[in-house]
Write a protein that holds these residues in place. Structure first.
Motif, PDB file in Angstrom:
ATOM      1  N   GLU A 108       0.755  -1.231  -0.077  1.00 62.88           N
ATOM      2  CA  GLU A 108      -0.033   0.014   0.064  1.00 62.88           C
ATOM      3  C   GLU A 108       0.956   1.375   0.055  1.00 62.88           C
ATOM      4  O   GLU A 108       0.488   2.122  -0.684  1.00 62.88           O
ATOM      5  CB  GLU A 108      -0.825   0.109   1.064  1.00 62.88           C
ATOM      6  CG  GLU A 108      -1.885   1.040   1.294  1.00 62.88           C
ATOM      7  CD  GLU A 108      -2.942   1.114   2.521  1.00 62.88           C
ATOM      8  OE1 GLU A 108      -3.325   2.240   2.782  1.00 62.88           O
ATOM      9  OE2 GLU A 108      -3.073  -0.171   2.958  1.00 62.88           O
ATOM     10  N   ARG A 109       1.830   1.327   0.831  1.00 61.74           N
ATOM     11  CA  ARG A 109       2.875   2.353   0.962  1.00 61.74           C
ATOM     12  C   ARG A 109       3.352   2.646  -0.461  1.00 61.74           C
ATOM     13  O   ARG A 109       3.657   3.529  -0.938  1.00 61.74           O
ATOM     14  CB  ARG A 109       3.846   2.161   2.214  1.00 61.74           C
ATOM     15  CG  ARG A 109       4.907   3.265   1.987  1.00 61.74           C
ATOM     16  CD  ARG A 109       5.925   2.994   3.156  1.00 61.74           C
ATOM     17  NE  ARG A 109       6.470   1.403   2.904  1.00 61.74           N
ATOM     18  CZ  ARG A 109       7.474   1.434   2.110  1.00 61.74           C
ATOM     19  NH1 ARG A 109       7.828   2.324   1.297  1.00 61.74           N
ATOM     20  NH2 ARG A 109       8.080   0.331   2.110  1.00 61.74           N
ATOM     21  N   SER A 112       0.856   3.788  -3.049  1.00 65.38           N
ATOM     22  CA  SER A 112       0.455   5.115  -2.857  1.00 65.38           C
ATOM     23  C   SER A 112       1.600   6.214  -3.097  1.00 65.38           C
ATOM     24  O   SER A 112       1.336   7.199  -3.986  1.00 65.38           O
ATOM     25  CB  SER A 112       0.107   5.290  -1.476  1.00 65.38           C
ATOM     26  OG  SER A 112      -0.144   6.743  -1.018  1.00 65.38           O
ATOM     27  N   ASP A 113       2.634   5.803  -2.867  1.00 69.50           N
ATOM     28  CA  ASP A 113       3.895   6.811  -3.379  1.00 69.50           C
ATOM     29  C   ASP A 113       4.134   6.903  -5.066  1.00 69.50           C
ATOM     30  O   ASP A 113       4.466   7.866  -5.363  1.00 69.50           O
ATOM     31  CB  ASP A 113       5.227   6.274  -2.625  1.00 69.50           C
ATOM     32  CG  ASP A 113       6.292   7.334  -2.676  1.00 69.50           C
ATOM     33  OD1 ASP A 113       5.992   8.343  -2.053  1.00 69.50           O
ATOM     34  OD2 ASP A 113       7.500   6.842  -3.469  1.00 69.50           O
ATOM     35  N   ILE A 115       1.685   6.236  -7.149  1.00 68.10           N
ATOM     36  CA  ILE A 115       0.599   6.965  -7.552  1.00 68.10           C
ATOM     37  C   ILE A 115       0.977   8.686  -7.300  1.00 68.10           C
ATOM     38  O   ILE A 115       0.592   9.457  -8.326  1.00 68.10           O
ATOM     39  CB  ILE A 115      -0.766   6.728  -7.021  1.00 68.10           C
ATOM     40  CG1 ILE A 115      -1.109   5.186  -7.438  1.00 68.10           C
ATOM     41  CG2 ILE A 115      -2.103   7.572  -7.364  1.00 68.10           C
ATOM     42  CD1 ILE A 115      -2.254   4.818  -6.746  1.00 68.10           C
ATOM     43  N   LEU A 116       1.246   8.956  -6.098  1.00 65.50           N
ATOM     44  CA  LEU A 116       1.479  10.320  -5.950  1.00 65.50           C
ATOM     45  C   LEU A 116       2.695  11.044  -6.782  1.00 65.50           C
ATOM     46  O   LEU A 116       2.477  12.149  -7.286  1.00 65.50           O
ATOM     47  CB  LEU A 116       2.076  10.596  -4.390  1.00 65.50           C
ATOM     48  CG  LEU A 116       0.686  10.506  -3.347  1.00 65.50           C
ATOM     49  CD1 LEU A 116       1.210  10.423  -2.079  1.00 65.50           C
ATOM     50  CD2 LEU A 116      -0.632  11.688  -3.826  1.00 65.50           C
TER      51      LEU A 116
END
Length: 176
Positions: A108-109, A112-113, A115-116
């Motif tokens: 998930e981390r 998420s990173d 995508i950002l």
């Protein structure tokens, strides 16, 4: 004809045995047999006497945790489930050690990173091309926009699973 004696006529599973003999057959003590009799696991035909077949079947049923047909889980069922769960857990831990399995929080981390970072790079496209495309025809602007988006997508394509659990590549300063 020769008359058979009573011992020869009795089948083994119908034979009546004493407490000590039954204890020796099932590998327990006389006291254990008496305790099971007191708990109504074993049934006597007379004081200290048991029908061998019935007693052994009752003992096996008791040792396995109860009757199989009463729709209730038996002790052996719980033990089997427990061993199965332990084996699954060990297999998952092994896969994690091998690097084939990752904690959900790590994945998930990472995602998420990723995508950002991609979002940031895409949002930076207009400011990077604004001066380059000033007073240019539409086909030139389209080409520049396409090139910048392809650059961002190429950086996204460089993702590899070996980054999980390690440092994440945020790209260089010039990538945005």
């Amino acid at each position: 004809m020769m008359a058979k004696n009573k011992a020869e006529e009795t089948k083994l599973h119908e034979r009546v045995v004493g407490t000590g003999e039954l204890a020796a057959i099932i590998g327990k003590s006389d006291r254990w047999v008496r305790q099971l009799t007191g708990e109504k696991v074993l049934t006597q035909v007379e004081r200290g006497k048991y029908i061998l077949g019935d007693a052994i079947q009752a003992y096996i049923e008791h040792a396995s945790g109860g009757k199989e047909d009463d729709k209730k889980p038996r002790l052996i069922d719980y033990k089997t489930e427990h061993e199965k769960a332990k084996a699954e857990k060990a297999a998952l831990e092994l896969e994690q050690m091998k690097g084939n399995l990752h904690e959900a929080a790590d994945v998930e981390r990472l995602l998420s990173d990723l995508i950002l970072t991609t979002k940031s790079r895409l949002l930076g496209v207009p400011s990077r091309i604004a001066t380059e495309c000033e007073n240019e025809p539409a086909d030139v602007v389209e080409g520049v926009v396409r090139r910048e988006i392809e650059t961002v997508l190429a950086a996204l394509a460089k993702y590899t699973p070996d980054k999980i659990g390690g440092e994440i590549d945020h790209g260089s300063a010039e990538d945005g």
